[in-house]
Write a protein that holds these residues in place. Sequence first.
Motif, PDB file in Angstrom:
ATOM      1  N   TYR A  20       0.822  -1.207   0.000  1.00 44.35           N
ATOM      2  CA  TYR A  20       0.000   0.000   0.000  1.00 44.35           C
ATOM      3  C   TYR A  20       0.856   1.256   0.000  1.00 44.35           C
ATOM      4  N   ASP A  21       1.895   1.288   0.844  1.00 39.66           N
ATOM      5  CA  ASP A  21       2.675   2.527   0.961  1.00 39.66           C
ATOM      6  C   ASP A  21       3.355   2.880  -0.352  1.00 39.66           C
ATOM      7  N   VAL A  22       3.879   1.898  -1.045  1.00 41.56           N
ATOM      8  CA  VAL A  22       4.528   2.150  -2.329  1.00 41.56           C
ATOM      9  C   VAL A  22       3.506   2.604  -3.368  1.00 41.56           C
ATOM     10  N   GLU A 195      22.812  -9.152  -8.236  1.00 45.67           N
ATOM     11  CA  GLU A 195      23.584  -9.265  -6.991  1.00 45.67           C
ATOM     12  C   GLU A 195      23.056  -8.315  -5.925  1.00 45.67           C
ATOM     13  N   ALA A 196      22.620  -7.123  -6.326  1.00 45.57           N
ATOM     14  CA  ALA A 196      22.059  -6.160  -5.370  1.00 45.57           C
ATOM     15  C   ALA A 196      20.686  -6.595  -4.892  1.00 45.57           C
ATOM     16  N   GLY A 197      19.979  -7.334  -5.719  1.00 45.93           N
ATOM     17  CA  GLY A 197      18.709  -7.917  -5.315  1.00 45.93           C
ATOM     18  C   GLY A 197      17.538  -6.960  -5.360  1.00 45.93           C
ATOM     19  N   ASP A 198      16.436  -7.408  -4.751  1.00 42.00           N
ATOM     20  CA  ASP A 198      15.186  -6.658  -4.757  1.00 42.00           C
ATOM     21  C   ASP A 198      15.114  -5.731  -3.559  1.00 42.00           C
ATOM     22  N   THR A 199      14.517  -4.571  -3.768  1.00 43.26           N
ATOM     23  CA  THR A 199      14.354  -3.579  -2.719  1.00 43.26           C
ATOM     24  C   THR A 199      12.994  -2.910  -2.874  1.00 43.26           C
ATOM     25  N   ARG A 200      12.676  -2.065  -1.933  1.00 40.13           N
ATOM     26  CA  ARG A 200      11.455  -1.280  -2.029  1.00 40.13           C
ATOM     27  C   ARG A 200      11.484  -0.404  -3.291  1.00 40.13           C
ATOM     28  N   HIS A 235      -1.801  -9.024  -1.113  1.00 39.81           N
ATOM     29  CA  HIS A 235      -1.024  -8.905   0.119  1.00 39.81           C
ATOM     30  C   HIS A 235       0.192  -8.051  -0.212  1.00 39.81           C
ATOM     31  N   GLY A 236       0.851  -7.533   0.804  1.00 40.91           N
ATOM     32  CA  GLY A 236       2.096  -6.807   0.573  1.00 40.91           C
ATOM     33  C   GLY A 236       3.297  -7.710   0.796  1.00 40.91           C
ATOM     34  N   THR A 237       4.457  -7.094   0.969  1.00 43.68           N
ATOM     35  CA  THR A 237       5.670  -7.866   1.217  1.00 43.68           C
ATOM     36  C   THR A 237       6.677  -6.991   1.948  1.00 43.68           C
ATOM     37  N   ALA A 238       7.572  -7.622   2.682  1.00 41.34           N
ATOM     38  CA  ALA A 238       8.550  -6.879   3.493  1.00 41.34           C
ATOM     39  C   ALA A 238       9.905  -6.849   2.805  1.00 41.34           C
ATOM     40  N   TYR A 239      10.577  -5.715   2.962  1.00 42.99           N
ATOM     41  CA  TYR A 239      11.938  -5.541   2.460  1.00 42.99           C
ATOM     42  C   TYR A 239      12.840  -5.119   3.612  1.00 42.99           C
ATOM     43  N   GLY A 240      12.847  -5.914   4.667  1.00 42.05           N
ATOM     44  CA  GLY A 240      13.731  -5.657   5.792  1.00 42.05           C
ATOM     45  C   GLY A 240      13.077  -4.993   6.993  1.00 42.05           C
TER      46      GLY A 240
END
Length: 268
Positions: A20-22, A195-200, A235-240
């Motif tokens: 939602y926030d994004v 290598e940096a991967g997924d982020t918000r 659903h959402g998802t967490a990035y740390g």
Amino acid sequence: MNEVVGSHDLLMVTLDTLRYDVAQELAAEGRIPNLARHLPGGAWERRHAPGSFTYASHQAMFAGFLPTPATPGPHPRLFAAVFAGSETTADGTFVYDTPDLVSGLAAVGYRTVCVGGVGFFNKQGPLGSVLPGLFQESHWEPEFGVPSPTSFEAQVTRAEEIVAGLPRERRLFLFVNVAALHQPNWFHLPGATREAGDTRVTHAAALEYVDRHIGRLFDAVRSRRRCLAIVCSDHGTAYGEDGHTGHRIGHDVVWTVPYAHFFLDEAR
């Protein structure tokens, strides 16, 4: 909904894993213009997901339990099965006497079609066949799936073909599960690396990618008649956040999702 069902086509789009926030930030910043122009007031509604991962959430949504408004209820539902004691079935609710919304719409003459995205729609085993098996017609290819950087474009192309091939007099319930937001999504951000991967930030870039192509989907479904569109996350998802990564957990970034429904007028 009793005036809509039977006279309108129906489109349901789940932006799988979208936070939602994004979603709200991108709408406010003008970064998703094709979606934002249809959002009431230009903003997403804040709702609570009916499940913390794809399978659970979609089972609930296909039973009529769309994401719940994040304000005190009860909140009347758009769709509901016949169920004694339901406190959210109201006069405006389309009520069906079948186990799920998909078969309920089929029972009143709709052609029900699924264009799958994430693995729970891939039909490659018994579990991946449950959700698409609810529909009269279902589609999934590797190009629609999570690893594909062009997944949504491929899904929209298939949706356009489905709409074009349906007799004009037949009502359509089209469901599209969009895989692009789900990890991995790093490839939607220019310059990002595996290598940096997924982020918000890459999650946001994936939503911008979807927005660039969703106009084609909207144009396809409104080419036949007026259409009610429901666009939301499952659903959402967490990035740390608080040490969490992913979903199927009880964190606020997982349970809080964007939601909107709106009409798409017939193209003239």
